[in-house]
Design an enzyme around this catalytic site. Sequence first.
Site, PDB file in Angstrom:
ATOM      1  CB  ALA A 163     117.509   9.393  44.762  1.00  0.00           C
TER       2      ALA A 163
ATOM      3  N   GLY B 187     124.888   7.403  43.280  1.00  0.00           N
ATOM      4  CA  GLY B 187     123.791   8.277  42.861  1.00  0.00           C
ATOM      5  C   GLY B 187     123.471   9.269  43.945  1.00  0.00           C
ATOM      6  CB  CYS B 188     120.862  11.742  44.297  1.00  0.00           C
ATOM      7  SG  CYS B 188     121.462  12.464  42.771  1.00  0.00           S
ATOM      8  CB  VAL B 189     121.660   7.063  47.666  1.00  0.00           C
ATOM      9  CG1 VAL B 189     120.486   6.835  46.756  1.00  0.00           C
ATOM     10  CG2 VAL B 189     122.913   6.467  47.071  1.00  0.00           C
TER      11      VAL B 189
END
Lengths: 500, 110
Positions: free
Chosen positions: A240, B108-110
Amino acid sequence: MAAKIETETLTGDINIPSIQPGATAHYKSNPAKEDHNKFLGFPGARVENWREAAVEHMGELLGKYKSLRVFMDICVRCGSCADKCHYYIGTRDPNNMPVARQELMRKVYRKYFTPAGKLLPDSLTGASELTEAVMTEWYSYFHQCSQCRRCSVYCPYGIDTAEVSMAAREIMDHVGIGQKYCNEILGKVLKVGNNLGIEPHALKNTLEFVEEDVKEVTGADVRYPMDEKGADVLLVAPSADFFSTPHIEGFTGYGKVFHEAGVSWTVSSYASEFANFGMFIGNYDTMKKVAQRIRDAALDLGVKRIVVGECGHAWRVGYSFWNTLIGPFDFLDPKYPAPQHICEFTLDLIRRDGLKLDKSANDEFTVTFHDSCNVARGSRMGDMPGGQFEVPREIIKAVCNKYVEMDQNTIREFTYCCGGGGGLLTDELMDLRVKGVLPRANALKEVMDRHGVNTMAMICAICKAQFTKVLPNYGIPMETVASLHQLVSNAVVLGGKIGV
Amino acid sequence: MAFDLNGVTYETDEDGYLVNLDQWNKDVAQYLATQEGLDMTDAHWEVVDFLREYYDEYKIAPMIRILTKAIGQKLGKEKGNTKYLYDLYPGGPAKQACKIAGLPKPTGCV
Ligand code: SF4
Ligand code: SF4
């Protein structure tokens, strides 16, 4: 467009609500597709004999992880954990009380693994067969636990609900009941090297962009290298950091710190992910495979050190499990911890007076710090007890003039989860995520109102993504959310002390 | 999941993203935007065009900062920021704009 999620008005106080049974029983993560499951070695879809297979696998886990059996046996129902979960506070659903969440597994445990449960009627023992309805509850409520471990801090016996959730997810995966968010992402990291699926040429382009951007803003030639053999440091960041804001501002900061330290470094396109969702699904083999890429990349590039970026759960994996998973690290320079957190690296440099800092660059910010669960309750940092709390704070105080703590019951080991950890950072759980942030949002609101805090710094990619997304629902602007190394990045005076 | 438009069936995932990216065209984008309650202006199309161009080359949506900078260069510096993008796409430039541009959902981490 999705209907607006109803939110409570922030008062600055954290109140324990009255219960609303079944309030979130309908929350359901999207199920994994056949290929997601199969790629990880799980059955593609729910197997025919799922009940027997699940009970059998539960038996295996109980044998393998003594702690799990102890957790099943020793709860005295004192209730101390009941009001400690952010999801209970936010949703009021009593199944989100940690003791009740554990009970979903414990009642099945009693039925199949205790003499009383096997012999006596369920009405006496509170045991239950693993029915369709129980499995539906499992899937729902074990995906309403962010595995933050806050409840375990308050349990007199240290019962860790996170471990129960991980075991439940492992059992479900084992019989073909996977969750899409985690399993799809695990496929990507194992195929492409990162959770987002950024291919090498795209990563290269992103790094070049950062390099040009820093040059434009500061005039300095700070490098952001990829796949450079012979570099001293392999930097492994959560992916990210290559995509989102404010993550990238933190990543930019790492590069400036390395630049000032005069240390050569590189990212790897093969292992461009620090996150390791193998932990969230409680699957040791997957966790090992994901971590293995980092070891392989470090060996291939011939680095002497591994430094890792701002990612909470991965720091727990790295700090607590890497040595067993992918150690020993005898090929690295023994003078440094393996892995070393970027915060440890930066603080060490600051303490040695190796960074020239202009604190006034952050004067527009009044900063507070959000402790991320897995750092706070699953790891350490630095060389002193409680280092995981002190190291980040010491850095912030070195780069900012105005720092304020949130309520002491909401920080350090008592920190509240952002509401999006543990494999729940997915859109179909937005309602849960918005509600789960409530206690943290109230604690933040209090210092915003009282002390003019306008920035909450943190060292976790999930926290950053979750907060920027959900805090605006409560009227808190997304710009409030900051990477810790973004503040460092602002304050570093480039060219100040190269090579110290 | 799926929807029909002008006699063609378009398959989507649970979140409404096109499954077959080759099926994308401006009518589809317009349809998806309407579903999201968005009124597509020239500025919205600029974002969509940039996302598609970038995806064509890199097989992934651009980092938000790359997007904001590109939009700033095209539409003027005062528009090269996250806030402007969120004004255009309140559901987030990465997720909502990607959906309308026919790109896969970022994971993902989004
Ligand atoms: S680990 Fe965290 S999310 Fe899970 S039950 Fe405990 S407090 Fe709630
Ligand atoms: S605090 Fe521990 S012993 Fe008490 S109810 Fe919760 S899990 Fe059981």
